[in-house]
Design a protein around this motif. Structure first.
Motif, PDB file in Angstrom:
ATOM      1  N   LYS A 104       2.110  -9.819  14.634  1.00 37.76           N
ATOM      2  CA  LYS A 104       2.999 -10.311  13.586  1.00 37.76           C
ATOM      3  C   LYS A 104       2.787  -9.607  12.256  1.00 37.76           C
ATOM      4  CE  LYS A 104       2.875 -14.266  16.416  1.00 37.76           C
ATOM      5  NZ  LYS A 104       2.969 -15.683  16.574  1.00 37.76           N
ATOM      6  N   ASP A 105       1.699  -8.828  12.154  1.00 44.70           N
ATOM      7  CA  ASP A 105       1.409  -8.151  10.896  1.00 44.70           C
ATOM      8  C   ASP A 105       2.501  -7.172  10.493  1.00 44.70           C
ATOM      9  OD1 ASP A 105      -1.069  -9.308  10.127  1.00 44.70           O
ATOM     10  OD2 ASP A 105      -2.132  -8.063  11.583  1.00 44.70           O
ATOM     11  N   VAL A 106       3.152  -6.514  11.468  1.00 44.71           N
ATOM     12  CA  VAL A 106       4.206  -5.559  11.130  1.00 44.71           C
ATOM     13  C   VAL A 106       5.342  -6.272  10.410  1.00 44.71           C
ATOM     14  CG1 VAL A 106       6.006  -4.070  12.079  1.00 44.71           C
ATOM     15  CG2 VAL A 106       3.673  -3.873  12.921  1.00 44.71           C
ATOM     16  N   ALA A 107       5.917  -7.285  11.053  1.00 42.91           N
ATOM     17  CA  ALA A 107       7.054  -7.983  10.460  1.00 42.91           C
ATOM     18  C   ALA A 107       6.670  -8.686   9.160  1.00 42.91           C
ATOM     19  CB  ALA A 107       7.620  -8.987  11.451  1.00 42.91           C
ATOM     20  N   LEU A 108       5.442  -9.193   9.096  1.00 43.98           N
ATOM     21  CA  LEU A 108       5.031  -9.924   7.895  1.00 43.98           C
ATOM     22  C   LEU A 108       4.518  -9.005   6.803  1.00 43.98           C
ATOM     23  CD1 LEU A 108       3.729 -13.072   9.687  1.00 43.98           C
ATOM     24  CD2 LEU A 108       5.502 -13.001   7.927  1.00 43.98           C
ATOM     25  N   SER A 109       4.611  -7.705   7.027  1.00 37.78           N
ATOM     26  CA  SER A 109       4.475  -6.738   5.945  1.00 37.78           C
ATOM     27  C   SER A 109       5.848  -6.356   5.392  1.00 37.78           C
ATOM     28  CB  SER A 109       3.758  -5.474   6.444  1.00 37.78           C
ATOM     29  OG  SER A 109       2.464  -5.773   6.900  1.00 37.78           O
ATOM     30  N   ASP A 133      -1.579 -17.188  15.243  1.00 35.51           N
ATOM     31  CA  ASP A 133      -1.471 -15.847  14.677  1.00 35.51           C
ATOM     32  C   ASP A 133      -0.464 -15.724  13.545  1.00 35.51           C
ATOM     33  OD1 ASP A 133      -3.459 -14.695  16.196  1.00 35.51           O
ATOM     34  OD2 ASP A 133      -2.109 -14.023  17.775  1.00 35.51           O
ATOM     35  N   THR A 134       0.688 -16.397  13.643  1.00 34.78           N
ATOM     36  CA  THR A 134       1.685 -16.282  12.581  1.00 34.78           C
ATOM     37  C   THR A 134       1.109 -16.719  11.242  1.00 34.78           C
ATOM     38  OG1 THR A 134       3.636 -16.520  13.990  1.00 34.78           O
ATOM     39  CG2 THR A 134       3.867 -17.209  11.717  1.00 34.78           C
ATOM     40  N   GLY A 135       0.348 -17.806  11.251  1.00 31.46           N
ATOM     41  CA  GLY A 135      -0.151 -18.354   9.994  1.00 31.46           C
ATOM     42  C   GLY A 135      -0.999 -17.374   9.220  1.00 31.46           C
ATOM     43  N   SER A 136      -1.976 -16.774   9.885  1.00 33.99           N
ATOM     44  CA  SER A 136      -2.861 -15.854   9.171  1.00 33.99           C
ATOM     45  C   SER A 136      -2.099 -14.624   8.711  1.00 33.99           C
ATOM     46  CB  SER A 136      -4.043 -15.456  10.059  1.00 33.99           C
ATOM     47  OG  SER A 136      -3.598 -14.922  11.292  1.00 33.99           O
ATOM     48  N   ALA A 137      -1.189 -14.102   9.543  1.00 34.10           N
ATOM     49  CA  ALA A 137      -0.405 -12.931   9.152  1.00 34.10           C
ATOM     50  C   ALA A 137       0.520 -13.255   7.984  1.00 34.10           C
ATOM     51  CB  ALA A 137       0.389 -12.405  10.340  1.00 34.10           C
ATOM     52  N   ILE A 162     -11.980 -17.637  14.934  1.00 38.30           N
ATOM     53  CA  ILE A 162     -11.560 -16.569  14.028  1.00 38.30           C
ATOM     54  C   ILE A 162     -10.177 -16.863  13.464  1.00 38.30           C
ATOM     55  CG2 ILE A 162     -10.970 -14.119  13.870  1.00 38.30           C
ATOM     56  CD1 ILE A 162     -13.942 -14.615  13.970  1.00 38.30           C
ATOM     57  N   GLN A 163      -9.262 -17.301  14.305  1.00 38.72           N
ATOM     58  CA  GLN A 163      -7.931 -17.671  13.807  1.00 38.72           C
ATOM     59  C   GLN A 163      -8.037 -18.736  12.714  1.00 38.72           C
ATOM     60  OE1 GLN A 163      -6.221 -18.689  17.676  1.00 38.72           O
ATOM     61  NE2 GLN A 163      -4.623 -17.159  17.356  1.00 38.72           N
ATOM     62  N   LYS A 164      -8.891 -19.733  12.956  1.00 36.68           N
ATOM     63  CA  LYS A 164      -9.032 -20.804  11.976  1.00 36.68           C
ATOM     64  C   LYS A 164      -9.641 -20.276  10.677  1.00 36.68           C
ATOM     65  CE  LYS A 164     -10.296 -25.684  11.741  1.00 36.68           C
ATOM     66  NZ  LYS A 164     -10.835 -26.833  12.495  1.00 36.68           N
ATOM     67  N   LEU A 165     -10.638 -19.412  10.780  1.00 35.38           N
ATOM     68  CA  LEU A 165     -11.215 -18.824   9.573  1.00 35.38           C
ATOM     69  C   LEU A 165     -10.171 -18.024   8.799  1.00 35.38           C
ATOM     70  CD1 LEU A 165     -14.731 -17.602  10.783  1.00 35.38           C
ATOM     71  CD2 LEU A 165     -14.263 -19.387   9.083  1.00 35.38           C
ATOM     72  N   GLN A 166      -9.297 -17.331   9.501  1.00 39.49           N
ATOM     73  CA  GLN A 166      -8.271 -16.555   8.823  1.00 39.49           C
ATOM     74  C   GLN A 166      -7.321 -17.434   8.019  1.00 39.49           C
ATOM     75  OE1 GLN A 166      -6.675 -14.282  12.170  1.00 39.49           O
ATOM     76  NE2 GLN A 166      -7.572 -12.418  11.316  1.00 39.49           N
ATOM     77  N   MET A 167      -7.206 -18.694   8.409  1.00 36.91           N
ATOM     78  CA  MET A 167      -6.297 -19.593   7.697  1.00 36.91           C
ATOM     79  C   MET A 167      -7.011 -20.536   6.742  1.00 36.91           C
ATOM     80  SD  MET A 167      -3.439 -20.430  10.624  1.00 36.91           S
ATOM     81  CE  MET A 167      -4.584 -20.737  11.974  1.00 36.91           C
ATOM     82  N   THR A 168      -8.337 -20.584   6.795  1.00 36.29           N
ATOM     83  CA  THR A 168      -9.065 -21.493   5.914  1.00 36.29           C
ATOM     84  C   THR A 168      -9.889 -20.774   4.845  1.00 36.29           C
ATOM     85  OG1 THR A 168     -10.885 -21.620   7.516  1.00 36.29           O
ATOM     86  CG2 THR A 168      -9.197 -23.355   7.617  1.00 36.29           C
ATOM     87  N   THR A 169      -9.933 -19.438   4.882  1.00 29.82           N
ATOM     88  CA  THR A 169     -10.710 -18.704   3.867  1.00 29.82           C
ATOM     89  C   THR A 169      -9.867 -17.948   2.846  1.00 29.82           C
ATOM     90  OG1 THR A 169     -10.913 -16.786   5.347  1.00 29.82           O
ATOM     91  CG2 THR A 169     -12.698 -18.424   5.396  1.00 29.82           C
ATOM     92  N   PRO A 170      -8.529 -17.830   2.978  1.00 30.63           N
ATOM     93  CA  PRO A 170      -7.771 -17.110   1.953  1.00 30.63           C
ATOM     94  C   PRO A 170      -7.920 -17.757   0.574  1.00 30.63           C
ATOM     95  CG  PRO A 170      -6.432 -17.324   3.913  1.00 30.63           C
ATOM     96  CD  PRO A 170      -7.657 -18.183   4.123  1.00 30.63           C
ATOM     97  N   ALA A 172      -6.017 -16.535  -2.290  1.00 32.09           N
ATOM     98  CA  ALA A 172      -4.861 -16.325  -3.162  1.00 32.09           C
ATOM     99  C   ALA A 172      -4.298 -17.683  -3.574  1.00 32.09           C
ATOM    100  CB  ALA A 172      -3.797 -15.497  -2.450  1.00 32.09           C
ATOM    101  N   PRO A 173      -3.984 -17.870  -4.843  1.00 30.73           N
ATOM    102  CA  PRO A 173      -3.561 -19.201  -5.305  1.00 30.73           C
ATOM    103  C   PRO A 173      -2.217 -19.656  -4.757  1.00 30.73           C
ATOM    104  CG  PRO A 173      -3.348 -17.565  -7.055  1.00 30.73           C
ATOM    105  CD  PRO A 173      -4.079 -16.898  -5.940  1.00 30.73           C
ATOM    106  N   ASN A 174      -1.420 -18.743  -4.215  1.00 31.96           N
ATOM    107  CA  ASN A 174      -0.087 -19.136  -3.734  1.00 31.96           C
ATOM    108  C   ASN A 174      -0.043 -19.404  -2.237  1.00 31.96           C
ATOM    109  OD1 ASN A 174      -0.424 -16.344  -3.088  1.00 31.96           O
ATOM    110  ND2 ASN A 174       1.791 -16.109  -2.905  1.00 31.96           N
ATOM    111  N   VAL A 175      -1.199 -19.408  -1.551  1.00 33.26           N
ATOM    112  CA  VAL A 175      -1.203 -19.674  -0.115  1.00 33.26           C
ATOM    113  C   VAL A 175      -1.946 -20.978   0.168  1.00 33.26           C
ATOM    114  CG1 VAL A 175      -1.038 -17.228   0.462  1.00 33.26           C
ATOM    115  CG2 VAL A 175      -3.270 -18.320   0.384  1.00 33.26           C
ATOM    116  N   HIS A 176      -1.418 -21.738   1.114  1.00 28.06           N
ATOM    117  CA  HIS A 176      -1.966 -23.060   1.438  1.00 28.06           C
ATOM    118  C   HIS A 176      -2.033 -23.206   2.957  1.00 28.06           C
ATOM    119  CE1 HIS A 176      -1.030 -24.003  -2.778  1.00 28.06           C
ATOM    120  NE2 HIS A 176       0.133 -23.421  -2.538  1.00 28.06           N
TER     121      HIS A 176
END
Length: 457
Positions: A104-109, A133-137, A162-170, A172-176
């Motif tokens: 999903k990284d391609v489309a979400l870039s 995967d969509t969430g972290s990308a 790892i997926q969970k870490l990718q969504m719980t460690t960002p 940036a102030p605009n991501v939740h």
């Protein structure tokens, strides 16, 4: 290109369709006319994207399309961003070399550039359901994008560590990142209901916010993925079959759209895990999720209500929005629907499906490694296991398998499958993430999703 709802004759331009995400009637936006087949140089990812975006998004200024491609290439700097690798008779299309290790990284870039152009300075709140995967990308793609906030709803249990870490460690102030006590289907149903709720939309608009999505329900997420299969066609150089591990049905639908643009794909093989609603749908023409949901070792495919199937319903019903609405009304009322014999025949002319159990998935991971030293993640292993079951490659044609994630996202499954730790060179970003503080700590019940969204207005 105009985009119409799968459920009506509504027609809008590309950027409004991307900004809206979901059609007002609850349908998904689809191209109102079949894009013309394109003959060109698809030998680079950039050129393949130019072909896909130019065919589907021709009313978007070329300068915006080129900005989107530049943003993509900045995040995929390798000379060959999506390699095609030979492994045990298959051609593995590696779609996982982006920032979060998922296809999903391609489309979400690409999508953030289109979303910013569509917003025209308005504030946008993106709501996204994810099975992993969509969430972290999406969080990585929209981090620090001016004027945009994103809320990602993911299962509190069921994703990999790892997926969970990718969504719980960002940070940036605009991501939740918001965990839910439920599964992906619960999150997706809530997000789609919120989009269709006039009261919530009115509240958002009163706060100066436009609601949108980064899931593949958004046509701006789906179309950039078409380039994968145009690029693969250029590398293969002739007719091929394609096998895609499928959950929400977006990636395999992108391959279907690529065929419309001229990619010489013979058959679309839809690979499922034991949440096998897609396998049964292709075999019978009846979509019936059934009563059982199973958490598996291929968590991104733990989905029983695949949104993008609705776009395929529109295609096999010859663009009849009323027929699609009837099917979706049947689904809402009874939890199932059945295609007509004619539509079923069209479905089965292009698609075939099968599933792999968790045990078969791990056995396939071992088999590939034993045969040729190649390591796949569990989702890609589902695809190669299904391909073997169905006899692919067959008839002398190459079999392209979409490798949708890096195995480094699933170290626990790899350790169990191989009996030893063979993941010896993790991406630097994954190593850093292991030491990063947890910044996203919110957990809500399914019936608390609405309140979590309103708190962001």
């Amino acid at each position: 290109m105009k985009f119409t709802s799968t459920r009506s004759t509504l027609a809008v331009d590309t950027l409004p369709a991307i900004l809206r995400g979901l059609a007002p009637d609850g349908g998904l936006f689809v191209p109102s006319t079949a894009p013309a087949a394109t003959v060109g140089d698809w030998s680079s990812l950039a050129n393949a994207e130019r072909a896909a975006l130019g065919a589907f998004f021709d009313d978007v200024p070329e300068t915006v399309r080129e900005d989107a491609i530049r943003n993509l290439l900045a995040k995929f700097p390798a000379d060959d961003p999506i390699p095609l690798v030979d492994a045990d008779g298959f051609k593995i299309l590696e779609l996982f070399h982006g920032p979060t290790g998922a296809f999903k990284d391609v489309a979400l870039s690409v999508l953030p550039v289109f979303m910013t152009a569509a917003a025209q300075g308005k504030r946008v709140l993106i709501l996204t359901a994810t099975s992993g995967d969509t969430g972290s990308a999406a969080m990585a793609g929209f981090a620090n994008v001016p004027g945009v906030e994103i809320a990602v709803f993911f299962p509190h249990t069921g994703t990999s560590r790892i997926q969970k870490l990718q969504m719980t460690t960002p940070s940036a102030p605009n991501v939740h990142g918001i965990a839910i006590r439920g599964n992906f289907d619960d999150a997706q149903a809530a997000v789609k209901r919120i989009f269709a709720d006039p009261q919530i939309r009115a509240e958002a608009e009163a706060a100066g916010i436009t609601l949108s999505s980064a899931n593949s329900i958004n046509i701006g997420r789906l179309v950039p993925q078409v380039a994968y299969y145009l690029h693969a066609a250029a590398k293969v150089g002739g007719t091929f079959d394609v096998v895609v591990p499928s959950g929400n049905f977006g990636n395999i639908l992108a391959a279907y759209y690529a065929k419309r643009l001229g990619a010489p794909i013979r058959k679309f093989v839809c690979a499922s895990n034991v949440n096998d609603v897609l396998t049964r749908f292709i075999a019978t023409g009846t979509y019936d999720p059934g009563p059982t949901f199973t958490v598996t070792n291929s968590p991104s495919m733990d989905i029983r209500k695949s949104s993008n199937v609705e776009r395929l319903l529109w295609a096999v019903n010859d663009g009849d929005g009323a027929a699609v609405k009837k099917l979706m009304d049947d689904f809402a009322a009874t939890g199932r629907y059945s295609l007509s014999p004619a539509a079923t025949a069209k479905l089965q002319a292009d698609f075939v499906g099968a599933f792999a159990t968790p045990e078969e998935t791990e056995a396939e991971m071992r088999l590939l490694h034993d045969h040729c030293g190649y390591i796949v993640d569990p989702h890609t292993a589902v695809a190669t296991a299904v391909a073997r079951k169905l006899g692919y490659p067959k008839d002398g044609l190459p079999c392209v398998v979409a490798a949708t994630a890096t195995p480094y996202k699933f170290p626990e499954t790899c350790l169990r499958a191989f009996g030893t730790d063979i993941l010896t060179n993790p991406p630097a970003s994954f190593v850093a993430m292991e030491k990063a503080p947890i910044t996203q700590k919110q957990v809500v019940d399914v019936d608390g999703i609405d309140a979590a969204v309103r708190a962001l207005f």
